[in-house]
Enzyme design. Structure first.
Site, PDB file in Angstrom:
ATOM      1  N   SER A 114      -7.382 106.388  37.575  1.00 58.44           N
ATOM      2  CA  SER A 114      -8.443 106.770  36.640  1.00 58.44           C
ATOM      3  C   SER A 114      -9.019 105.553  35.929  1.00 58.44           C
ATOM      4  CB  SER A 114      -7.893 107.706  35.558  1.00 58.44           C
ATOM      5  OG  SER A 114      -7.405 108.883  36.111  1.00 58.44           O
ATOM      6  N   HIS A 135     -12.451 106.824  43.082  1.00 54.98           N
ATOM      7  CA  HIS A 135     -12.154 107.637  41.891  1.00 54.98           C
ATOM      8  C   HIS A 135     -12.790 109.012  42.030  1.00 54.98           C
ATOM      9  CE1 HIS A 135     -12.844 108.689  37.483  1.00 54.98           C
ATOM     10  NE2 HIS A 135     -11.581 108.915  37.756  1.00 54.98           N
ATOM     11  N   GLU A 147     -16.351 107.849  43.012  1.00 51.73           N
ATOM     12  CA  GLU A 147     -16.776 106.460  42.790  1.00 51.73           C
ATOM     13  C   GLU A 147     -15.993 105.555  43.739  1.00 51.73           C
ATOM     14  OE1 GLU A 147     -17.683 105.804  38.260  1.00 51.73           O
ATOM     15  OE2 GLU A 147     -16.127 107.324  38.468  1.00 51.73           O
ATOM     16  N   ASN A 186     -16.613 107.218  33.721  1.00 56.86           N
ATOM     17  CA  ASN A 186     -15.835 107.289  32.483  1.00 56.86           C
ATOM     18  C   ASN A 186     -16.380 106.388  31.384  1.00 56.86           C
ATOM     19  OD1 ASN A 186     -13.936 109.351  32.553  1.00 56.86           O
ATOM     20  ND2 ASN A 186     -12.627 108.194  33.964  1.00 56.86           N
TER      21      ASN A 186
HETATM   22  N1  LIG Z   1      -5.900 114.601  36.777  1.00 53.19           N
HETATM   23  C1  LIG Z   1      -7.158 114.137  36.775  1.00 53.19           C
HETATM   24  O1  LIG Z   1      -8.089 114.769  36.244  1.00 53.19           O
HETATM   25  C2  LIG Z   1      -7.462 112.841  37.480  1.00 53.19           C
HETATM   26  C3  LIG Z   1      -8.806 112.536  37.778  1.00 53.19           C
HETATM   27  C4  LIG Z   1      -9.094 111.341  38.469  1.00 53.19           C
HETATM   28  C5  LIG Z   1      -8.051 110.479  38.798  1.00 53.19           C
HETATM   29  N2  LIG Z   1      -6.754 110.794  38.476  1.00 53.19           N
HETATM   30  C6  LIG Z   1      -5.692 109.858  38.872  1.00 53.19           C
HETATM   31  O2  LIG Z   1      -5.085 110.336  40.068  1.00 53.19           O
HETATM   32  C7  LIG Z   1      -3.712 109.923  40.100  1.00 53.19           C
HETATM   33  C8  LIG Z   1      -2.834 111.166  40.252  1.00 53.19           C
HETATM   34  O3  LIG Z   1      -3.055 112.012  39.144  1.00 53.19           O
HETATM   35  P1  LIG Z   1      -2.627 113.554  39.161  1.00 53.19           P
HETATM   36  O4  LIG Z   1      -3.324 114.185  38.004  1.00 53.19           O
HETATM   37  O5  LIG Z   1      -2.802 114.121  40.525  1.00 53.19           O
HETATM   38  O6  LIG Z   1      -1.062 113.423  38.825  1.00 53.19           O
HETATM   39  P2  LIG Z   1       0.119 114.438  39.225  1.00 53.19           P
HETATM   40  O7  LIG Z   1       1.243 114.094  38.312  1.00 53.19           O
HETATM   41  O8  LIG Z   1      -0.379 115.835  39.269  1.00 53.19           O
HETATM   42  O9  LIG Z   1       0.499 114.001  40.719  1.00 53.19           O
HETATM   43  C9  LIG Z   1       1.144 112.813  41.051  1.00 53.19           C
HETATM   44  C10 LIG Z   1       2.070 113.105  42.230  1.00 53.19           C
HETATM   45  O10 LIG Z   1       2.627 111.886  42.720  1.00 53.19           O
HETATM   46  C11 LIG Z   1       3.976 112.128  43.051  1.00 53.19           C
HETATM   47  N3  LIG Z   1       4.691 110.851  43.097  1.00 53.19           N
HETATM   48  C12 LIG Z   1       5.353 110.201  42.099  1.00 53.19           C
HETATM   49  N4  LIG Z   1       5.870 109.053  42.564  1.00 53.19           N
HETATM   50  C13 LIG Z   1       5.527 108.972  43.883  1.00 53.19           C
HETATM   51  C14 LIG Z   1       5.797 108.027  44.904  1.00 53.19           C
HETATM   52  N5  LIG Z   1       6.465 106.899  44.656  1.00 53.19           N
HETATM   53  N6  LIG Z   1       5.312 108.279  46.156  1.00 53.19           N
HETATM   54  C15 LIG Z   1       4.611 109.415  46.405  1.00 53.19           C
HETATM   55  N7  LIG Z   1       4.335 110.343  45.470  1.00 53.19           N
HETATM   56  C16 LIG Z   1       4.792 110.125  44.229  1.00 53.19           C
HETATM   57  C17 LIG Z   1       4.464 113.095  42.002  1.00 53.19           C
HETATM   58  O11 LIG Z   1       5.647 113.767  42.405  1.00 53.19           O
HETATM   59  C18 LIG Z   1       3.257 114.018  41.865  1.00 53.19           C
HETATM   60  O12 LIG Z   1       3.307 115.102  42.783  1.00 53.19           O
HETATM   61  C19 LIG Z   1      -3.474 109.144  38.818  1.00 53.19           C
HETATM   62  O13 LIG Z   1      -3.651 107.775  39.053  1.00 53.19           O
HETATM   63  C20 LIG Z   1      -4.537 109.701  37.887  1.00 53.19           C
HETATM   64  O14 LIG Z   1      -4.850 108.821  36.839  1.00 53.19           O
HETATM   65  C21 LIG Z   1      -6.436 111.958  37.839  1.00 53.19           C
END
Ligand SMILES: NC(=O)c1ccc[n+]([C@@H]2O[C@H](COP(=O)([O-])OP(=O)(O)OC[C@H]3O[C@@H](n4cnc5c(N)ncnc54)[C@H](O)[C@@H]3O)[C@@H](O)[C@H]2O)c1
Length: 302
Positions: A114, A135, A147, A186
């Site tokens: 993010s 992104h 993005e 953002n």
């Molecule tokens: N949630 C949002 O709205 C959003 C929007 C854009 C970007 N992001 C970004 O996307 C990324 C993921 O966010 P999310 O909301 O899906 O988080 P989330 O916690 O829902 O999912 C993350 C997943 O990664 C897994 N994980 C942890 N360690 C790992 C590893 N070593 N290898 C493989 N998998 C592993 C976890 O078990 C989990 O299932 C982050 O960088 C976040 O900042 C999130």
């Protein structure tokens, strides 16, 4: 590498990862997904199938998604790897070192961070020219924008291929030519949030009024009229005159608002504690979430 039949690997099967896998599978790609938590892999098919049914999309697309407990097996043979693991720089750096070791030499590697600079995540790689940021926005299967963030090392053909991959999957990719914090979306969003918080902090109106003003005015136009289209529409001369008066008056503090800090210190964390800028009953929270999803579904094809 074909942008319509690529082998994709998604790292992380959470909120973003499962949705990203869904989009690529629906577009016809084979998608390998890995996660360190087995239950997230066990529920992967059910979560994607439920989303596809809910949206009226081809539910058979889920058969193109394959869960893998082993990262090496998931990325072996992939044309394109996208990481959606937790927002932690050290974790992402280690993951990309592992990914690079097990992926093909010509694979393209992307992070869905993010806010972490792509440059910081990818600095230690051997093949930085094949790495970049993508992104997505939540939920990935309803918000069109992705993005595509280039670093100073990314090869132009890698950027072009990644833009084409997302376009072919029905997304609206935007090319971010410099790896700046917040990318484009953002930065814009939080410039607005800073002023929204400042208006409340300074007693000009309450939080509900800020949101109502936006939703009942320029928010109505925003999905079809961007600010720079709007500036041209009204005239750059008028825009200049407005900025001469308004810009000196609006918040330009280069740090989070003390009012926001105070809310967090008091445990007023929003939905998760039942109160943030406003109070939220469970029913109000569900109603707001439902309203957003209905709106995003209705505007999906526009
Ligand atoms: N949630 C949002 O709205 C959003 C929007 C854009 C970007 N992001 C970004 O996307 C990324 C993921 O966010 P999310 O909301 O899906 O988080 P989330 O916690 O829902 O999912 C993350 C997943 O990664 C897994 N994980 C942890 N360690 C790992 C590893 N070593 N290898 C493989 N998998 C592993 C976890 O078990 C989990 O299932 C982050 O960088 C976040 O900042 C999130």
């Amino acid at each position: 590498m074909s942008v319509s039949k690529a082998k994709i690997a998604v790292i992380g099967a959470g909120l973003m990862g499962h949705g990203i896998a869904q989009v690529f599978a629906l577009a016809g790609h084979e998608v390998a997904v890995t996660d360190t938590v087995q239950s997230n892999l066990d529920t992967l098919h059910a979560r994607i199938a439920a989303n596809l049914r809910d949206l009226g999309d081809d539910a058979s697309a889920v058969t193109r998604v394959k869960p893998f407990a082993d990262l090496a097996a998931a990325v072996a043979g992939a044309d394109y790897v996208v990481e959606a693991a937790p927002e932690n720089l050290a974790l992402k750096q280690k993951l990309f070192a592992d990914i690079e070791r097990h992926a093909r030499q010509d694979a393209i590697l992307a992070s869905n961070t993010s806010v972490i600079p792509i440059t910081a995540i990818m600095a230690g790689l051997q093949r930085r020219e094949r790495a970049l940021g993508t992104h997505w926005w939540n939920p990935p299967f309803l918000v069109p924008l992705v993005e595509v963030i280039e670093t100073q090392w990314t090869a132009p053909e890698v950027v072009e291929w990644t833009l084409a991959l997302h376009r072919a999957a029905g997304k609206k990719p935007a090319h971010v030519k410099k790896d700046v914090p917040g990318f484009i979306g953002n930065r814009l969003q939080h410039a607005l949030w800073r002023e929204a918080i400042s208006l409340v902090e300074n007693g000009i109106c309450d939080a509900e009024t800020v949101d109502e003003v936006i939703k009942a005015s320029f928010g109505r136009r925003l999905a079809v009229l961007g600010p720079l289209e709007n500036a041209d529409l009204v005239g750059t001369d008028l825009t200049l005159a407005i900025h001469e008066t308004v810009l000196p008056a609006i918040d330009s503090r280069p740090a989070p608002s003390p009012y926001l800090r105070q809310l967090v210190e008091e445990g007023r964390l929003g939905f998760k504690s039942g109160e943030g800028f406003r109070r939220w009953t469970p029913e109000q929270q569900a109603a707001l979430r439902g309203r957003v999803m209905r709106h995003l579904k209705a505007s999906r094809d526009s």
